[in-house]
Scaffold this motif. Structure first.
Motif, PDB file in Angstrom:
ATOM      1  N   GLY A 336      17.754  -0.268   6.898  1.00 59.93           N
ATOM      2  CA  GLY A 336      18.440  -0.786   5.453  1.00 59.93           C
ATOM      3  C   GLY A 336      18.804   0.556   5.104  1.00 59.93           C
ATOM      4  O   GLY A 336      18.168   1.737   4.679  1.00 59.93           O
ATOM      5  N   ALA A 337      20.236   0.689   4.647  1.00 56.96           N
ATOM      6  CA  ALA A 337      20.722   1.996   4.251  1.00 56.96           C
ATOM      7  C   ALA A 337      20.201   2.584   2.952  1.00 56.96           C
ATOM      8  O   ALA A 337      20.089   3.629   2.623  1.00 56.96           O
ATOM      9  CB  ALA A 337      22.388   2.028   4.071  1.00 56.96           C
ATOM     10  N   SER A 338      19.763   1.553   1.938  1.00 59.28           N
ATOM     11  CA  SER A 338      19.549   1.971   0.820  1.00 59.28           C
ATOM     12  C   SER A 338      18.009   2.567   0.730  1.00 59.28           C
ATOM     13  O   SER A 338      17.549   3.563  -0.214  1.00 59.28           O
ATOM     14  CB  SER A 338      19.592   1.030  -0.231  1.00 59.28           C
ATOM     15  OG  SER A 338      18.389  -0.089   0.082  1.00 59.28           O
ATOM     16  N   GLY A 339      16.942   1.973   1.664  1.00 62.14           N
ATOM     17  CA  GLY A 339      15.574   2.427   1.673  1.00 62.14           C
ATOM     18  C   GLY A 339      14.895   1.975   0.795  1.00 62.14           C
ATOM     19  O   GLY A 339      13.593   2.014   0.332  1.00 62.14           O
ATOM     20  N   ALA A 340      15.619   0.656   0.303  1.00 66.12           N
ATOM     21  CA  ALA A 340      15.042   0.048  -0.939  1.00 66.12           C
ATOM     22  C   ALA A 340      14.631  -1.543  -0.623  1.00 66.12           C
ATOM     23  O   ALA A 340      15.487  -2.022   0.271  1.00 66.12           O
ATOM     24  CB  ALA A 340      15.691  -0.158  -2.243  1.00 66.12           C
ATOM     25  N   LEU A 341      13.543  -1.882  -1.135  1.00 66.30           N
ATOM     26  CA  LEU A 341      12.973  -3.525  -0.777  1.00 66.30           C
ATOM     27  C   LEU A 341      12.639  -4.134  -2.014  1.00 66.30           C
ATOM     28  O   LEU A 341      12.266  -3.527  -2.945  1.00 66.30           O
ATOM     29  CB  LEU A 341      12.057  -3.855   0.341  1.00 66.30           C
ATOM     30  CG  LEU A 341      12.270  -2.977   1.864  1.00 66.30           C
ATOM     31  CD1 LEU A 341      11.005  -3.211   2.414  1.00 66.30           C
ATOM     32  CD2 LEU A 341      13.281  -3.820   2.466  1.00 66.30           C
ATOM     33  N   TYR A 342      12.863  -5.645  -1.846  1.00 72.39           N
ATOM     34  CA  TYR A 342      12.159  -6.426  -2.938  1.00 72.39           C
ATOM     35  C   TYR A 342      11.151  -7.343  -1.962  1.00 72.39           C
ATOM     36  O   TYR A 342      11.701  -7.734  -0.918  1.00 72.39           O
ATOM     37  CB  TYR A 342      13.258  -7.549  -3.453  1.00 72.39           C
ATOM     38  CG  TYR A 342      12.608  -8.518  -4.229  1.00 72.39           C
ATOM     39  CD1 TYR A 342      12.049  -8.469  -5.629  1.00 72.39           C
ATOM     40  CD2 TYR A 342      12.394  -9.738  -3.484  1.00 72.39           C
ATOM     41  CE1 TYR A 342      11.310  -9.302  -6.091  1.00 72.39           C
ATOM     42  CE2 TYR A 342      11.968 -10.831  -4.336  1.00 72.39           C
ATOM     43  CZ  TYR A 342      11.159 -10.606  -5.279  1.00 72.39           C
ATOM     44  OH  TYR A 342      10.526 -11.547  -6.119  1.00 72.39           O
ATOM     45  N   PHE A 343      10.052  -7.428  -2.361  1.00 70.57           N
ATOM     46  CA  PHE A 343       9.089  -8.233  -1.836  1.00 70.57           C
ATOM     47  C   PHE A 343       8.284  -8.894  -2.694  1.00 70.57           C
ATOM     48  O   PHE A 343       8.253  -9.101  -3.874  1.00 70.57           O
ATOM     49  CB  PHE A 343       8.207  -7.145  -0.974  1.00 70.57           C
ATOM     50  CG  PHE A 343       7.396  -6.390  -1.880  1.00 70.57           C
ATOM     51  CD1 PHE A 343       6.071  -6.989  -2.438  1.00 70.57           C
ATOM     52  CD2 PHE A 343       7.812  -5.133  -2.091  1.00 70.57           C
ATOM     53  CE1 PHE A 343       5.286  -5.858  -3.430  1.00 70.57           C
ATOM     54  CE2 PHE A 343       7.232  -4.282  -3.125  1.00 70.57           C
ATOM     55  CZ  PHE A 343       5.905  -4.772  -3.454  1.00 70.57           C
ATOM     56  N   GLN A 344       7.820 -10.024  -2.099  1.00 74.03           N
ATOM     57  CA  GLN A 344       6.750 -11.140  -2.966  1.00 74.03           C
ATOM     58  C   GLN A 344       5.764 -11.583  -1.966  1.00 74.03           C
ATOM     59  O   GLN A 344       6.069 -11.989  -0.580  1.00 74.03           O
ATOM     60  CB  GLN A 344       7.691 -12.336  -3.452  1.00 74.03           C
ATOM     61  CG  GLN A 344       6.953 -13.212  -4.076  1.00 74.03           C
ATOM     62  CD  GLN A 344       7.764 -14.420  -4.824  1.00 74.03           C
ATOM     63  OE1 GLN A 344       7.527 -15.498  -4.489  1.00 74.03           O
ATOM     64  NE2 GLN A 344       8.800 -14.059  -5.711  1.00 74.03           N
ATOM     65  N   ILE A 345       4.606 -11.727  -2.367  1.00 78.93           N
ATOM     66  CA  ILE A 345       3.417 -12.078  -1.730  1.00 78.93           C
ATOM     67  C   ILE A 345       2.847 -13.165  -2.463  1.00 78.93           C
ATOM     68  O   ILE A 345       2.408 -12.855  -3.878  1.00 78.93           O
ATOM     69  CB  ILE A 345       2.489 -10.989  -1.396  1.00 78.93           C
ATOM     70  CG1 ILE A 345       3.192  -9.923  -0.372  1.00 78.93           C
ATOM     71  CG2 ILE A 345       1.212 -11.685  -0.596  1.00 78.93           C
ATOM     72  CD1 ILE A 345       2.254  -8.714  -0.131  1.00 78.93           C
ATOM     73  N   ASN A 346       2.669 -14.401  -1.989  1.00 78.85           N
ATOM     74  CA  ASN A 346       1.948 -15.558  -2.897  1.00 78.85           C
ATOM     75  C   ASN A 346       0.674 -15.993  -1.978  1.00 78.85           C
ATOM     76  O   ASN A 346       0.765 -16.067  -0.750  1.00 78.85           O
ATOM     77  CB  ASN A 346       2.914 -16.645  -2.687  1.00 78.85           C
ATOM     78  CG  ASN A 346       4.134 -16.575  -3.617  1.00 78.85           C
ATOM     79  OD1 ASN A 346       4.305 -16.246  -4.780  1.00 78.85           O
ATOM     80  ND2 ASN A 346       5.201 -16.031  -2.927  1.00 78.85           N
ATOM     81  N   ILE A 347      -0.332 -16.212  -2.790  1.00 76.45           N
ATOM     82  CA  ILE A 347      -1.908 -16.658  -2.289  1.00 76.45           C
ATOM     83  C   ILE A 347      -1.774 -17.998  -3.056  1.00 76.45           C
ATOM     84  O   ILE A 347      -1.769 -18.087  -4.272  1.00 76.45           O
ATOM     85  CB  ILE A 347      -2.715 -15.731  -2.686  1.00 76.45           C
ATOM     86  CG1 ILE A 347      -2.458 -14.179  -2.107  1.00 76.45           C
ATOM     87  CG2 ILE A 347      -4.010 -16.139  -2.071  1.00 76.45           C
ATOM     88  CD1 ILE A 347      -3.531 -13.205  -2.192  1.00 76.45           C
ATOM     89  N   GLU A 421       4.838  -9.271  -6.936  1.00 77.80           N
ATOM     90  CA  GLU A 421       6.245  -9.052  -6.497  1.00 77.80           C
ATOM     91  C   GLU A 421       6.630  -7.696  -6.744  1.00 77.80           C
ATOM     92  O   GLU A 421       5.971  -7.291  -7.816  1.00 77.80           O
ATOM     93  CB  GLU A 421       7.418 -10.038  -7.045  1.00 77.80           C
ATOM     94  CG  GLU A 421       7.393 -10.042  -8.475  1.00 77.80           C
ATOM     95  CD  GLU A 421       8.294 -11.018  -9.116  1.00 77.80           C
ATOM     96  OE1 GLU A 421       9.694 -11.373  -8.724  1.00 77.80           O
ATOM     97  OE2 GLU A 421       8.370 -11.603 -10.333  1.00 77.80           O
ATOM     98  N   GLY A 422       7.537  -6.977  -6.348  1.00 82.76           N
ATOM     99  CA  GLY A 422       7.760  -5.725  -6.753  1.00 82.76           C
ATOM    100  C   GLY A 422       9.206  -5.142  -5.636  1.00 82.76           C
ATOM    101  O   GLY A 422       9.885  -5.889  -5.177  1.00 82.76           O
ATOM    102  N   VAL A 423       9.505  -3.977  -6.385  1.00 83.62           N
ATOM    103  CA  VAL A 423      10.711  -3.204  -5.704  1.00 83.62           C
ATOM    104  C   VAL A 423       9.966  -1.816  -5.159  1.00 83.62           C
ATOM    105  O   VAL A 423       9.414  -1.079  -6.105  1.00 83.62           O
ATOM    106  CB  VAL A 423      11.544  -3.084  -6.590  1.00 83.62           C
ATOM    107  CG1 VAL A 423      12.904  -2.194  -6.086  1.00 83.62           C
ATOM    108  CG2 VAL A 423      12.427  -4.396  -6.797  1.00 83.62           C
ATOM    109  N   ILE A 424      10.444  -1.365  -4.099  1.00 85.16           N
ATOM    110  CA  ILE A 424      10.157  -0.329  -3.668  1.00 85.16           C
ATOM    111  C   ILE A 424      11.560   0.507  -3.260  1.00 85.16           C
ATOM    112  O   ILE A 424      12.369  -0.079  -2.694  1.00 85.16           O
ATOM    113  CB  ILE A 424       9.143  -0.133  -2.437  1.00 85.16           C
ATOM    114  CG1 ILE A 424       8.820   1.287  -2.135  1.00 85.16           C
ATOM    115  CG2 ILE A 424       9.539  -0.744  -1.096  1.00 85.16           C
ATOM    116  CD1 ILE A 424       7.472   1.547  -1.277  1.00 85.16           C
TER     117      ILE A 424
END
Length: 502
Positions: A336-347, A421-424
């Motif tokens: 990933g060129a930007s080095g950034a991700l959106y992620f979500q974890i559901n329980i 959820e989050g963005v790194i």
């Protein structure tokens, strides 16, 4: 850069963000108002410096901006889009409130000849937030008597002449001084009429040290703010979210949008910055905000990222939708060129009794082994943690490395669900728990880039399901990079042409 200032949305749907800016150094000082504009809150155009200090001994400190559609100020006899900035002029001996006005929609400003418009003969009187209060047809200013731990409320018919009407003092966490107040009409879930939200930033003296922002849900009648209770509420359980401001011009029955400065005054002028980059500090994600009444908690400010659709890459090879269960998933996102991700974890399907298990995620560097990790402990009194202590690019006794918050369950439910959820990005992590009922912002400084995500879960009750989704994020600056990948700040072409093309 530091505090966001003067945020407003204009009649054409353009968001204007001003900010505390030192154009000649990477520490605070020589303060101006920098300026950027956006249509989607992610792709920004660097504009020319908007407001300059009046002399070599003064600085332009924080404040706000409004659109004077009815020309109450008299600055705009032939237009309905005049912008008035209200800010603090800081000198070695005084802090006073001043005006500048813009006849071109907020791109260039002229100082008002009658400045200052408000003074209390003090060196600790700053950060005016101005709103239009429609029921009483007047302007309202909240301004901090910083070391008196007091906000003063003032009213005006014309933005020039101000009358003191009330004070709000020693509420919540006092810290060592009050700063950067914000007052905004805001939607309350399940309630027809909006409420008001008052935020106060404190620095120093935050519970984790340094600076933080607290908030008070309540009611405002045009002169007096009345909180719903005496509780202290913190807007972010991390350590790098300060001086947040709401955009002026969003109706009170809609969700309000905020942006904050992502740092802490305990170490903001010491954190690393590459000698070839020449910049330090940044802003948070834009956040959508409203009030909600939570079981076992009461009034809560819900904050989630503004729609990421302008930058989320739905076709990226990084997309993962998988079931973790009592196991783990590993994802290499180095491509990933930007080095950034959106992620979500559901329980889902968490039982109401005998709850057990953990769900953790870790961002790793495959080269150095450094990491930023976070996780959730499933228990009757559940909790979430963040640990940035395993990054080696910055060491400081005040750079607290571990944070946590409780995650109380709704006791009336037959089973529970939980979501994060989050963005790194390359040096910032923002997380939002259970739809934004709590959130955290933390910066981190690894020696090598993080490029691997590991999600794992264990000791879960039978029937509990953990699912995860991950998306790459496109760089918001890619289209304005030069051949070396550099983006220049505050360098623009002809303003009219830029507004037409963006």
């Amino acid at each position: 850069m530091n505090d966001p200032n003067g945020m407003f949305i204009d009649a054409h749907g353009t968001y204007h963000l001003y900010y505390q800016y030192n154009p000649t150094g990477i520490v605070a000082g020589n303060q101006h108002w920098g300026h950027a504009t956006s249509k989607d809150l992610y792709h920004w155009v660097n504009q020319q410096i908007a407001i300059f200090p009046p002399d070599a001994h003064s600085n332009i400190y924080s404040g706000s901006a409004v659109v004077d559609v009815d020309n109450t100020s008299g600055f705009f006899p032939h237009q309905n889009n005049g912008v008035v900035a209200v800010y603090t002029i800081n000198t070695p001996t005084s802090q006073t409130q001043a005006l500048s006005y813009s006849i071109d929609g907020g791109y260039t400003f002229r100082p008002y000849s009658g400045n200052p418009v408000l003074s209390d003969n003090s060196s600790q009187f700053r950060d005016p937030k101005v709103i239009w209060h429609a029921p009483t047809q007047q302007w309202v200013m909240a301004v901090a008597y910083a070391q008196a731990l007091t906000l003063g409320f003032f009213t005006s018919p014309n933005l020039k002449d101000w009358e003191h009407v009330s004070n709000f003092s020693h509420h919540g966490l006092p810290g060592d001084q009050y700063e950067c107040p914000n007052l905004v009409e805001i939607r309350m879930e399940g309630q027809k009429e909006p409420m008001y939200l008052l935020t106060i930033s404190i620095n120093p003296g935050a519970p984790l040290g340094g600076s933080i922002t607290q908030y008070f849900p309540g009611f405002f009648n045009g002169t007096v703010f009345t909180p719903v209770d005496g509780a202290a509420r913190i807007s972010d359980f991390g350590k790098d979210n300060y001086a947040g401001q709401f955009f002026y011009g969003i109706p009170g029955d809609r969700d309000q949008i905020s942006i904050a400065w992502t740092s802490n005054w305990q170490y903001s002028q010491l954190v690393p910055t590459g000698p070839s980059e020449g910049w330090r500090s940044s802003m948070s994600l834009p956040r959508v905000n409203y009030l909600k009444n939570l079981s076992r908690v009461g009034y809560d400010l819900v904050s989630v990222p503004y729609s990421l659709s302008p930058v989320i890459n739905t076709t990226s090879s990084l997309v993962q939708k998988t079931i973790v269960g009592n196991g783990s998933v590993r994802l290499d996102y180095s491509s990933g060129a930007s080095g950034a991700l959106y992620f979500q974890i559901n329980i889902t399907d968490i039982p109401t009794a005998n709850i057990s298990g953990t769900a953790n995620f870790t961002f790793l560097s495959s080269r150095s082994g450094e990491s930023v990790r976070a996780g959730y402990f499933l228990a009757p009194d559940s909790a979430f943690f963040i640990d940035r202590g395993n990054t080696r690019g910055f060491d400081n006794p005040f750079f607290t490395d571990k944070f946590s918050t409780s995650c109380p369950y709704n006791s009336s439910a037959s089973s529970y669900t939980w979501r994060v959820e989050g963005v790194i990005d390359r040096s910032i992590l923002e997380v939002f728990i259970d739809g934004g009922e709590s959130s955290a912002t933390v910066t981190f400084f690894p020696e090598q880039e993080l490029d691997t995500l590991v999600i794992n879960a264990g000791d879960l009750n039978p029937g509990v399901t953990v699912s995860a989704a991950v998306h790459g994020l496109d760089s918001a600056w890619a289209r304005v990079e030069d051949v070396d990948g550099t983006v220049l700040g505050n360098v623009t072409g002809h303003k009219a042409q830029e507004r037409d093309t963006h």
